[in-house]
Scaffold this active site. Structure first.
Site, short mmCIF file in Angstrom:
data_model
loop_
_atom_site.label_atom_id
_atom_site.label_comp_id
_atom_site.label_asym_id
_atom_site.label_seq_id
_atom_site.Cartn_x
_atom_site.Cartn_y
_atom_site.Cartn_z
CG ASP A 136 -2.04 1.01 1.11
OD1 ASP A 136 -2.40 1.37 -0.03
OD2 ASP A 136 -2.56 1.44 2.15
CE1 TYR A 138 -0.07 8.82 4.30
CE2 TYR A 138 2.13 9.75 4.09
CZ TYR A 138 0.90 9.71 4.72
OH TYR A 138 0.65 10.56 5.78
CG HIS A 143 -3.97 10.65 2.69
ND1 HIS A 143 -4.98 10.60 3.63
CD2 HIS A 143 -3.10 9.66 3.02
CE1 HIS A 143 -4.73 9.61 4.49
NE2 HIS A 143 -3.60 9.03 4.14
NE ARG A 152 5.30 14.67 10.36
CZ ARG A 152 4.62 13.59 9.91
NH1 ARG A 152 4.41 12.57 10.71
NH2 ARG A 152 4.20 13.55 8.67
CD GLU A 208 -5.93 4.80 4.99
OE1 GLU A 208 -5.27 4.03 4.25
OE2 GLU A 208 -5.42 5.54 5.85
CD GLU A 210 -5.47 2.89 0.21
OE1 GLU A 210 -4.71 2.20 -0.49
OE2 GLU A 210 -5.28 3.12 1.41
CG ASP A 242 -5.48 0.42 4.06
OD1 ASP A 242 -5.51 -0.62 4.73
OD2 ASP A 242 -4.59 1.29 4.16
NE ARG A 246 -7.54 6.61 9.90
CZ ARG A 246 -6.86 6.41 8.79
NH1 ARG A 246 -5.59 5.98 8.83
NH2 ARG A 246 -7.42 6.63 7.61
CD GLN A 249 -2.67 4.75 10.86
OE1 GLN A 249 -3.89 4.72 10.80
NE2 GLN A 249 -1.93 5.27 9.92
CE1 TYR A 253 2.38 7.70 14.35
CE2 TYR A 253 3.55 7.65 12.28
CZ TYR A 253 3.09 8.35 13.36
OH TYR A 253 3.35 9.69 13.46
CE LYS A 262 -3.12 2.30 7.53
NZ LYS A 262 -3.95 3.15 6.68
CB THR A 266 -7.26 -4.90 2.54
OG1 THR A 266 -6.29 -4.63 3.56
CG2 THR A 266 -7.16 -3.85 1.45
CB THR A 366 -6.05 7.89 1.77
OG1 THR A 366 -5.97 6.90 2.79
CG2 THR A 366 -7.37 8.62 1.86
CD GLU A 380 -7.11 12.97 4.28
OE1 GLU A 380 -6.82 13.91 3.53
OE2 GLU A 380 -7.17 11.80 3.89
MN MN Z 1 -3.93 2.94 2.99
#
Ligand code: MN
Length: 433
Positions: A136, A138, A143, A152, A208, A210, A242, A246, A249, A253, A262, A266, A366, A380
């Site tokens: 997968d 990114y 996103h 951040r 997600e 995708e 996906d 959260r 994660q 992560y 994750k 899927t 995503t 989001e």
């Molecule tokens: Mn994904």
């Protein structure tokens, strides 16, 4: 044996005698012809019907040239599309052209094809590939920027992002076909950033949106795939959800990326739309701004193209379905907004000599666009749950509840051409066990 005229399946003027194939709002016109698995063997979808291809071969519907191809018979009777994806591109092109010939209005083969057709409403489409590996990416700048700015705020995009297509190795064993329920995962979560953790059902379950693509011709271990050739190594595309926990994660992560947040499930759509069927919908891309870094030569594709696929996400709660309330549209965006193209993702994946094989699944990450309404996940779309959405029954959603169904749809539209659709990619959330 039959000798069929050569037909360009992408000819926008082609029409079909098959019920539903000429419906302007349908997903499966004669220009689409996606492959899938029905009753444990390879089938093609057109309009409201499905044709099992092994039966078509035995009924003598294909030309001598096609029928005599090595491995054709065993690939069409296989319970997955892997062997079809391994057929030479020229053979696959001939197959697609002959299928268009069978289904075209005025086809002399109609009387022999019709008895073999199944009604798509009764034909349950199964998992299309035996997926050996799943990766997968990114690849959406919107996103990555949105998610980065939540976690951040001063440094949303890491310095590598515009140089390297970021991805992680997913889990192939838990990939399920559209319509399969998904059990809410349990995992470690924390109430504050530093812990301590507790174990239990995820409270922040998300989807997600995708797009995925399956590899056709692979590469030997130690060799690479040239970015300019990479499109020709793609067999076809599907929709992907996906599913993501959260809260799990967030705690797990760092430093090695997503893991149990994750890999519990899927979902992929059942009908694989060939790269050939999507060629009329390729658009220039990806867009790089004047301040963006130059792409390294091994990722620089002079033909760099994205696919313009409109993508929609709907949610319906159990109550909405019981009361007959239509699913609520949550977002609409396009796959053309991706920063990295499918060809770049595939070329990058093989750039270290990693061997790709027929049936490997690569997903885009995503798909989010520039507008709020085109953000491809609830994280989001509700901005970490701070801006809840209202469903059709008046209930609020920050993240998914038990009984919610997530429904993803995708389609390509262009003036003067029939619409090409992907069918649906859906799943209902079941309570944790
Ligand atoms: Mn994904």
């Amino acid at each position: 044996m039959t000798t069929n005229p050569t037909i360009d399946p992408n000819d926008p003027a082609l029409r079909s005698w098959v019920p539903g194939a000429n419906d302007p709002a349908g997903d499966f016109p004669i220009q689409n012809l996606p492959y899938g698995i029905v009753e444990g063997a390879v089938a093609v979808r057109i309009g409201e019907r499905v044709l099992p291809l092994g039966e078509a071969l035995r009924a003598g519907l294909f030309s001598e040239e096609l029928a005599s191809e090595e491995f054709l018979a065993e690939s069409l009777d296989a319970p997955f599309l892997n062997l079809v994806a391994e057929l030479p591109r020229s053979v696959r092109a001939l197959l697609r052209s002959e299928l268009a010939g069978l289904f075209a209005e005025g086809s002399s083969a109609r009387a022999r094809v019709e008895p073999l057709l199944r009604d798509a409403a009764d034909a349950v489409a199964e998992l299309p590939f035996a997926i050996g590996d799943y990766t997968d990416f990114y690849a959406s700048l919107h996103h990555a920027t949105n998610v980065g700015s939540m976690f951040r705020p001063t440094n949303p995009l890491l310095p590598n992002w515009k140089h390297v297509p970021i991805g992680y190795h997913g889990r192939a064993s838990s990939i399920v076909v559209s319509g399969t329920p998904v059990v809410r995962p349990c995992g470690q979560t924390v109430a504050s950033d530093d812990g301590p953790p507790s174990f239990g059902p995820s409270k922040l379950l998300d989807y997600e949106l995708e797009v995925g693509f399956f590899v056709g011709e692979g590469n030997e271990l130690g060799s690479r795939i040239d970015v300019r050739e990479a499109w020709r190594h793609i067999f076809g595309f599907c929709l992907v959800n996906d599913w993501s926990a959260r809260d799990v994660q967030k705690w797990e992560y760092q430093p090695l990326g997503p893991f149990l947040a994750k890999n519990f499930a899927t979902t992929v759509s059942a009908w694989v739309v060939t790269a050939e069927a999507l060629e009329p919908f390729l658009v220039a891309g990806p867009m790089r701004g004047p301040d963006d870094p130059q792409t390294l030569p091994y990722l620089a594709d002079p033909d760099g193209r994205n696919v313009d696929i409109t993508l929609e996400v709907f949610i319906s709660s159990a109550r909405m379905r019981a009361e007959g309330i239509a699913p609520t549209l949550i977002s609409r965006g396009s796959f053309k907004d991706m920063f990295w193209t499918p060809a770049q993702m595939l070329a990058h994946h093989a750039s270290n000599g990693c061997n790709m094989a027929a049936g490997d699944l690569l997903a885009s990450g995503t798909v989010s666009g520039p507008e709020k309404e085109s953000r491809g996940c609830l994280l989001e779309r509700t901005w970490r749950g701070t801006e809840p959405l209202t469903l059709g029954d008046g209930a609020e959603r920050r993240f998914l509840q038990d009984g919610d169904e997530v429904l993803i749809k995708g389609f390509c539209e262009r003036e003067g051409r029939p619409r090409i659709g992907f069918g649906s990619c859906s799943g209902v959330v079941l309570p944790a066990r």
